[in-house]
Design a protein around this motif. Structure first.
Motif, PDB file in Angstrom:
ATOM      1  N   TYR A 278       0.839  -1.209   0.000  1.00 43.22           N
ATOM      2  CA  TYR A 278       0.000   0.000   0.000  1.00 43.22           C
ATOM      3  C   TYR A 278       0.871   1.254   0.000  1.00 43.22           C
ATOM      4  O   TYR A 278       0.549   2.241  -0.662  1.00 43.22           O
ATOM      5  CB  TYR A 278      -0.923   0.014   1.214  1.00 43.22           C
ATOM      6  CG  TYR A 278      -2.178  -0.823   1.083  1.00 43.22           C
ATOM      7  CD1 TYR A 278      -3.382  -0.253   0.668  1.00 43.22           C
ATOM      8  CD2 TYR A 278      -2.180  -2.180   1.383  1.00 43.22           C
ATOM      9  CE1 TYR A 278      -4.537  -1.012   0.558  1.00 43.22           C
ATOM     10  CE2 TYR A 278      -3.325  -2.951   1.282  1.00 43.22           C
ATOM     11  CZ  TYR A 278      -4.505  -2.369   0.856  1.00 43.22           C
ATOM     12  OH  TYR A 278      -5.652  -3.124   0.743  1.00 43.22           O
ATOM     13  N   ALA A 279       1.967   1.233   0.752  1.00 42.84           N
ATOM     14  CA  ALA A 279       2.870   2.384   0.784  1.00 42.84           C
ATOM     15  C   ALA A 279       3.494   2.620  -0.587  1.00 42.84           C
ATOM     16  O   ALA A 279       3.592   3.758  -1.050  1.00 42.84           O
ATOM     17  CB  ALA A 279       3.952   2.158   1.835  1.00 42.84           C
ATOM     18  N   ILE A 280       3.912   1.551  -1.255  1.00 41.83           N
ATOM     19  CA  ILE A 280       4.495   1.669  -2.587  1.00 41.83           C
ATOM     20  C   ILE A 280       3.476   2.240  -3.563  1.00 41.83           C
ATOM     21  O   ILE A 280       3.811   3.060  -4.426  1.00 41.83           O
ATOM     22  CB  ILE A 280       4.999   0.295  -3.066  1.00 41.83           C
ATOM     23  CG1 ILE A 280       6.144  -0.189  -2.164  1.00 41.83           C
ATOM     24  CG2 ILE A 280       5.452   0.348  -4.525  1.00 41.83           C
ATOM     25  CD1 ILE A 280       6.464  -1.657  -2.336  1.00 41.83           C
ATOM     26  N   ALA A 281       2.226   1.821  -3.408  1.00 41.65           N
ATOM     27  CA  ALA A 281       1.158   2.284  -4.290  1.00 41.65           C
ATOM     28  C   ALA A 281       0.705   3.701  -3.988  1.00 41.65           C
ATOM     29  O   ALA A 281      -0.101   4.272  -4.724  1.00 41.65           O
ATOM     30  CB  ALA A 281      -0.036   1.334  -4.192  1.00 41.65           C
ATOM     31  N   GLY A 282       1.207   4.289  -2.902  1.00 41.44           N
ATOM     32  CA  GLY A 282       0.801   5.637  -2.526  1.00 41.44           C
ATOM     33  C   GLY A 282      -0.573   5.712  -1.900  1.00 41.44           C
ATOM     34  O   GLY A 282      -1.213   6.769  -1.922  1.00 41.44           O
ATOM     35  N   LYS A 283      -1.039   4.607  -1.329  1.00 44.44           N
ATOM     36  CA  LYS A 283      -2.361   4.534  -0.715  1.00 44.44           C
ATOM     37  C   LYS A 283      -2.261   4.675   0.809  1.00 44.44           C
ATOM     38  O   LYS A 283      -1.207   4.426   1.396  1.00 44.44           O
ATOM     39  CB  LYS A 283      -3.020   3.186  -1.055  1.00 44.44           C
ATOM     40  CG  LYS A 283      -3.268   2.970  -2.554  1.00 44.44           C
ATOM     41  CD  LYS A 283      -4.325   3.914  -3.065  1.00 44.44           C
ATOM     42  CE  LYS A 283      -4.676   3.630  -4.518  1.00 44.44           C
ATOM     43  NZ  LYS A 283      -5.708   4.563  -5.028  1.00 44.44           N
ATOM     44  N   PRO A 284      -3.354   5.071   1.470  1.00 42.50           N
ATOM     45  CA  PRO A 284      -3.352   5.091   2.932  1.00 42.50           C
ATOM     46  C   PRO A 284      -2.994   3.715   3.486  1.00 42.50           C
ATOM     47  O   PRO A 284      -3.426   2.691   2.944  1.00 42.50           O
ATOM     48  CB  PRO A 284      -4.795   5.479   3.285  1.00 42.50           C
ATOM     49  CG  PRO A 284      -5.281   6.233   2.085  1.00 42.50           C
ATOM     50  CD  PRO A 284      -4.640   5.572   0.902  1.00 42.50           C
ATOM     51  N   LEU A 285      -2.221   3.706   4.555  1.00 45.08           N
ATOM     52  CA  LEU A 285      -1.724   2.433   5.068  1.00 45.08           C
ATOM     53  C   LEU A 285      -2.749   1.739   5.957  1.00 45.08           C
ATOM     54  O   LEU A 285      -3.362   2.376   6.831  1.00 45.08           O
ATOM     55  CB  LEU A 285      -0.440   2.657   5.872  1.00 45.08           C
ATOM     56  CG  LEU A 285       0.727   3.305   5.143  1.00 45.08           C
ATOM     57  CD1 LEU A 285       1.981   3.218   5.999  1.00 45.08           C
ATOM     58  CD2 LEU A 285       0.953   2.687   3.776  1.00 45.08           C
ATOM     59  N   PRO A 286      -2.940   0.434   5.757  1.00 46.34           N
ATOM     60  CA  PRO A 286      -3.766  -0.331   6.689  1.00 46.34           C
ATOM     61  C   PRO A 286      -3.118  -0.373   8.065  1.00 46.34           C
ATOM     62  O   PRO A 286      -1.900  -0.218   8.207  1.00 46.34           O
ATOM     63  CB  PRO A 286      -3.792  -1.732   6.067  1.00 46.34           C
ATOM     64  CG  PRO A 286      -3.374  -1.553   4.643  1.00 46.34           C
ATOM     65  CD  PRO A 286      -2.433  -0.390   4.647  1.00 46.34           C
ATOM     66  N   ARG A 287      -3.921  -0.604   9.071  1.00 49.90           N
ATOM     67  CA  ARG A 287      -3.370  -0.931  10.385  1.00 49.90           C
ATOM     68  C   ARG A 287      -3.017  -2.416  10.401  1.00 49.90           C
ATOM     69  O   ARG A 287      -3.596  -3.218   9.670  1.00 49.90           O
ATOM     70  CB  ARG A 287      -4.375  -0.620  11.488  1.00 49.90           C
ATOM     71  CG  ARG A 287      -4.490   0.865  11.816  1.00 49.90           C
ATOM     72  CD  ARG A 287      -5.532   1.104  12.893  1.00 49.90           C
ATOM     73  NE  ARG A 287      -6.871   0.803  12.412  1.00 49.90           N
ATOM     74  CZ  ARG A 287      -7.900   0.466  13.183  1.00 49.90           C
ATOM     75  NH1 ARG A 287      -7.734   0.362  14.494  1.00 49.90           N
ATOM     76  NH2 ARG A 287      -9.090   0.235  12.661  1.00 49.90           N
TER      77      ARG A 287
END
Length: 274
Positions: A244-253
């Motif tokens: 998700y971080a690589i994709a630039g998306k909000p990070l899951p918990r």
């Protein structure tokens, strides 16, 4: 948060630059507590230090699952022993495309402990060798301890009770066979948390062990207003968070206890199929 991946070529340049990163070797083998250190001792990136999945990146197995988060003070002492400080970049690698256990170390350092410059070597030790990088053997590193005391962010993870009472999207990083409950080689109960979707951590990688492009990951990763990542014991779930971080998306918990904690309470619901 900085770019979470670094290529072998970029790492080579960084090591020769004015701010060489602290290298941490997180190779591990589930079921063999000594394998990670043995792999590091035999051959590792120059000046890297071993960061152990079971001894450094997890607390004792038990009621909290097979790889619960370690006590804050204990992990702080690990980071201090390794000379980790916020002023020095950190690069982490393994030999499983980040799945064992570089992504777990990245999450614990960057998300939980709040280190500002943590990256995972894309493609791991194999990419370093393919680039022509050298390896060293034995304990050839001398580092001064640090005095860093991280300000831990406990809003980056959640508990079984909180997860059971919330409507967040649960994303399971285990294989589809384990998710469906067709097989369960490790934990005593097969299946998944009700309402979860399956996103195997291996699906984040290209065939050669490097991560898929940010755009492709953004298209493939499950989306919701709130996402919680889990797996068998909270290790490969971090690989999905890294994606998700690589994709630039909000990070899951992260749900650190994951399936290995969830199934210890027979009152918690279990689903199969899907």
């Amino acid at each position: 948060m900085n770019q979470p991946l670094i290529t072998a070529g970029e790492l080579e340049d960084a090591l020769a630059g004015t701010r060489p990163p602290r290298l941490l070797d997180c190779r591990a083998r589930l079921g063999d507590l000594d394998a990670g250190h043995g792999l590091w001792w035999q051959a590792h990136l120059p000046n890297s230090r071993h960061l152990d999945l079971d001894r450094d990146l997890a607390g004792p197995p038990g009621a909290g699952g097979r790889h619960p988060l370690p006590d804050r003070q204990r992990f702080t002492e690990v980071l201090q022993r390794l000379g980790v400080t916020p002023e020095v970049p950190v690069v982490i690698y393994d030999d499983m495309g980040g799945q064992l256990a570089a992504a777990r170390a990245w999450w614990m350092l960057a998300c939980w402990a709040g280190h500002p410059e943590v990256q995972v070597l894309d493609g791991g030790i194999q990419a370093w060798l393919a680039h022509g990088g050298e390896l060293h053997e034995g304990d050839d590193v001398a580092s001064s301890p640090s005095g860093w005391c991280p300000d831990y962010r406990d809003d980056t993870w959640t508990t079984a009770d909180a997860l059971q009472s919330s409507g967040v999207l649960r994303v399971d990083a285990r294989s589809r066979e384990r998710f469906r409950g067709d097989v369960e080689p490790i934990d005593p109960v097969a299946g998944h948390i009700p309402g979860a979707v399956c996103r195997p951590s291996a699906d984040n990688l290209e065939e050669g062990g490097r991560f898929k492009s940010p755009g492709r990951l953004a298209e493939e990763l499950p989306q919701a207003d709130e996402v919680v990542a889990y797996c068998g014991s909270g290790v490969t779930a971090c690989h999905n968070i890294l994606a998700y971080a690589i994709a630039g998306k909000p990070l899951p918990r992260l749900y650190p206890g994951s399936w290995s904690e969830w199934v210890q309470d027979p009152t918690r619901p279990v689903a199969t199929g899907g």
